[in-house]
Design a protein around this motif. Structure first.
Motif, short mmCIF file in Angstrom:
data_model
loop_
_atom_site.label_atom_id
_atom_site.label_comp_id
_atom_site.label_asym_id
_atom_site.label_seq_id
_atom_site.Cartn_x
_atom_site.Cartn_y
_atom_site.Cartn_z
N VAL A 404 16.89 -32.12 23.62
CA VAL A 404 17.33 -30.77 23.96
C VAL A 404 18.76 -30.62 23.44
CG1 VAL A 404 17.88 -29.11 25.77
CG2 VAL A 404 15.90 -30.62 26.03
N THR A 405 19.01 -29.54 22.72
CA THR A 405 20.35 -29.25 22.21
C THR A 405 20.74 -27.84 22.63
OG1 THR A 405 20.08 -30.72 20.30
CG2 THR A 405 21.80 -29.04 20.16
N PHE A 406 21.92 -27.72 23.21
CA PHE A 406 22.40 -26.41 23.64
C PHE A 406 23.44 -25.88 22.66
CE2 PHE A 406 21.00 -28.34 27.70
CZ PHE A 406 20.07 -27.38 28.07
N ASN A 407 23.29 -24.62 22.32
CA ASN A 407 24.28 -23.88 21.52
C ASN A 407 24.45 -24.42 20.10
OD1 ASN A 407 24.70 -22.28 23.83
ND2 ASN A 407 26.27 -23.70 24.57
N ASP A 408 23.45 -25.09 19.61
CA ASP A 408 23.41 -25.51 18.21
C ASP A 408 22.00 -25.99 17.91
OD1 ASP A 408 24.20 -26.04 15.59
OD2 ASP A 408 26.09 -26.96 16.22
N ALA A 409 21.76 -26.37 16.66
CA ALA A 409 20.43 -26.84 16.28
C ALA A 409 20.55 -27.87 15.18
CB ALA A 409 19.56 -25.67 15.82
N VAL A 410 19.69 -28.86 15.23
CA VAL A 410 19.51 -29.90 14.21
C VAL A 410 20.63 -30.94 14.21
CG1 VAL A 410 19.26 -30.34 11.71
CG2 VAL A 410 18.12 -28.38 12.74
N VAL A 411 21.84 -30.58 14.63
CA VAL A 411 22.98 -31.50 14.53
C VAL A 411 22.79 -32.76 15.36
CG1 VAL A 411 24.65 -29.73 13.92
CG2 VAL A 411 24.21 -30.23 16.32
N GLN A 412 21.91 -32.72 16.35
CA GLN A 412 21.70 -33.92 17.18
C GLN A 412 21.18 -35.09 16.35
OE1 GLN A 412 19.65 -31.32 17.16
NE2 GLN A 412 17.53 -31.98 17.23
N TYR A 413 20.55 -34.79 15.21
CA TYR A 413 20.02 -35.84 14.35
C TYR A 413 21.13 -36.76 13.84
CZ TYR A 413 17.46 -38.04 10.49
OH TYR A 413 16.88 -38.95 9.64
N ALA A 414 22.32 -36.22 13.67
CA ALA A 414 23.41 -36.99 13.06
C ALA A 414 24.20 -37.82 14.07
CB ALA A 414 24.36 -36.05 12.32
N ILE A 415 23.86 -37.73 15.35
CA ILE A 415 24.60 -38.45 16.39
C ILE A 415 23.89 -39.77 16.67
CG2 ILE A 415 25.50 -38.37 18.74
CD1 ILE A 415 25.52 -35.31 18.49
N ASP A 416 24.48 -40.86 16.19
CA ASP A 416 23.83 -42.17 16.28
C ASP A 416 23.58 -42.60 17.72
OD1 ASP A 416 23.63 -42.44 13.57
OD2 ASP A 416 25.46 -43.64 13.36
N GLY A 417 24.42 -42.16 18.64
CA GLY A 417 24.25 -42.58 20.02
C GLY A 417 23.05 -41.95 20.69
N LEU A 418 22.51 -40.87 20.10
CA LEU A 418 21.33 -40.21 20.66
C LEU A 418 20.07 -40.74 19.99
CD1 LEU A 418 22.49 -36.47 20.86
CD2 LEU A 418 22.24 -38.08 22.75
N PRO A 419 19.08 -41.17 20.78
CA PRO A 419 17.82 -41.61 20.17
C PRO A 419 17.08 -40.44 19.55
CG PRO A 419 17.59 -41.51 22.55
CD PRO A 419 19.03 -41.24 22.25
N PHE A 420 16.48 -40.68 18.39
CA PHE A 420 15.69 -39.65 17.72
C PHE A 420 14.23 -40.04 17.81
CE2 PHE A 420 13.51 -38.21 13.81
CZ PHE A 420 13.58 -36.85 14.02
N GLY A 421 13.42 -39.15 18.39
CA GLY A 421 12.00 -39.42 18.51
C GLY A 421 11.34 -38.35 19.34
N GLY A 422 10.02 -38.38 19.36
CA GLY A 422 9.26 -37.35 20.04
C GLY A 422 8.66 -37.81 21.35
N VAL A 423 7.81 -36.95 21.88
CA VAL A 423 7.08 -37.24 23.11
C VAL A 423 5.74 -36.52 22.99
CG1 VAL A 423 8.16 -35.29 24.31
CG2 VAL A 423 7.16 -37.15 25.64
#
Length: 490
Positions: A404-423
């Motif tokens: 979930v990303t608030f007030n932006d989009a796609v940029v969460q992909y570039a944050i290494d501390g956040l896991p990237f994956g689905g459910v």
């Protein structure tokens, strides 16, 4: 391009895939991939590749997808440099065993979790970010000490050839191999036993990958996609918030590879009364961002172009087009397109769009958007533009998504501390940063006990006194147990 080109071994796929797997197992079995020095050397080699071959990488991405070099650097090359440098800086810490607390009743003892490589892994990458989705998981796999086979998508042939021509020159060619080819090569690869498989792509092919992996009980991680919603709450948005939100919605929809991204915004939910204002700002901003059509990527091939054009040509959908809609089949270009309230049972609202078409769906009140999202399959990402803390809390607590990303989009992909994956249908398994290292590692439990103390209550013959002691053992800490033991003995 030959469907069987390979890097490293330089052999053709098909007849010699078994030899490729054998060489990878031999490289891994020799033990050198486990050392910190080998892992660091591979990461440094990858960084040299990205620096020395940057222009060639840009050229390949432009040929495959029409990506401007600025977009290619922002979304792929730059992200990879950041990830590789981050892995180099943190690798020693990631590899270190984690000490685990041991209750005093087990004294003297120590326990730890030791990360070890899973072995020989296979990575299937996707065509929309053909460099990033190949090398981002590769960084994690080699950081974890594995031998790796990388299968790029045949739909991005220039980038696949770039990888095949260069990986073996910058990394250990016997432990990191690129296998190029079409679907038949992927099927042949899955006939072999792997220690882990990561697949990025469509759910349809993912089912085939899982079925093939099941024959060898091979663990699989899937990065898929889905219809990623964007909730736009304009109630408390001033003029600046509105413009910034429009900028970010456009960047999250049309800028990542013309919408051909699993985490791109698929549709927007907005209150009916605010829809005209949002659409007006989106239109003006689109004209400003994409005055030069070369600043937006192209559709990957004719088949996908026809799929997207058919969504717009649907008789029930066509009347909902408010902006754009023009198409150039020769250049595989589709103008950024905005639609208002297309039928919810139409293909554009039931299938992942994966292109530059943005439906805007109106709701009576913004809280209704949560029920709308919950009625859809679980997405890879949810985006919400709002200043309302209560709405943010409801989005997090009441919906399910990969992120979930608030007030932006796609940029969460570039944050290494956040896991990237689905459910759910958007996939399972997570990577990026340390999460990539952990995806390709096995957490081995290691415990060591001493001989100083031996409690006989754990052994037969049984009697009620031992049962009483065990009740204390499981209910209280070590000192309470000792006191009870001493009291019973007296």
């Amino acid at each position: 391009m030959s469907t069987g080109a390979m890097a490293g071994a330089g052999a053709e796929a098909g007849g010699e895939l078994g030899e490729t797997v054998r060489e990878l197992r031999e490289a891994y079995g020799g033990g050198r991939t486990r050392s910190l020095a080998w892992r660091q050397a591979q990461l440094r080699g990858l960084l040299r590749l990205l620096k020395e071959k940057e222009a060639e990488a840009f050229q390949a991405l432009h040929k495959d997808l029409g990506k401007h070099h600025a977009e290619a650097y922002r979304d792929e090359v730059g992200v990879l440099i950041k990830s590789a440098n981050g892995a180099l800086q943190q690798l020693g810490k990631w590899m270190a065993p984690d000490r685990v607390w041991v209750p005093l009743i087990a004294w003297p003892a120590t326990a730890q979790v030791v990360p070890e490589p899973v072995g020989v892994v296979l990575i299937f990458s996707c065509w929309n970010f053909p460099l990033g989705l190949s090398l981002e998981p590769l960084i994690g796999a080699i950081a974890a000490g594995n031998a790796v086979a990388l299968k790029p998508s045949e739909l991005s042939p220039c980038t696949a050839r770039f990888l095949a021509d260069n990986i073996g020159n910058y990394m250990d060619a016997s432990a990191v191999k690129v296998v190029n080819g079409g679907p038949e090569v992927g099927e042949q690869l899955m006939e072999h036993r792997w220690d882990k498989v990561l697949f990025t792509g469509s759910p349809r092919i993912a089912r085939s990958v899982m079925a093939a992996a099941a024959r060898h009980l091979t663990p699989v991680a899937l990065e898929l996609g889905g219809k990623c919603p964007c909730i736009f709450d304009a109630a408390a948005a001033g003029a600046r918030d509105l413009q910034v939100s429009a900028n970010r919605i456009i960047a999250g929809k049309w800028s990542p590879c013309a919408g051909q991204a699993c985490i791109a915004i698929d549709y927007v939910l907005v209150e009916e009364r605010f829809a005209p204002v949002l659409i007006k700002v989106l239109k003006s901003t689109l004209k400003r961002f994409f005055q030069d059509a070369d600043h937006m990527a192209r559709i990957v091939n004719q088949r996908h172009f026809e799929r997207l054009s058919s969504l717009l040509k649907d008789r029930a959908v066509a009347p909902s087009i408010l902006h754009g809609g023009s198409m150039d089949a020769k250049n595989l270009y589709i103008e950024p397109t905005i639609l208002l309230n297309p039928p919810l049972d139409s293909a554009i609202m039931t299938e992942e769009i994966f292109g530059p078409l943005l439906p805007i769906i109106t709701v009576k009140k913004i809280e209704d958007s949560i029920a709308f999202v919950k009625a859809m399959p679980k997405p890879l990402a949810i985006y919400a533009f709002t200043r309302d803390a209560a709405l943010r809390r409801r989005v997090v607590e009441e919906t399910s998504s990969g992120s979930v990303t608030f007030n932006d989009a796609v940029v969460q992909y570039a944050i290494d501390g956040l896991p990237f994956g689905g459910v759910g249908q958007s996939g399972f398994g997570q990577y990026h940063g340390r999460h990539s290292f952990e995806m390709f590692s096995h957490k081995k439990a290691v415990m060591k006990r001493g001989y100083l103390l031996e409690l006989t209550l754990r052994y037969p013959p049984w009697d009620e006194s031992k049962v009483t002691l065990m009740r204390y053992l499981y209910r209280f800490n070590y000192f309470a147990f000792v006191l009870a033991f001493l009291g019973l003995r007296r």
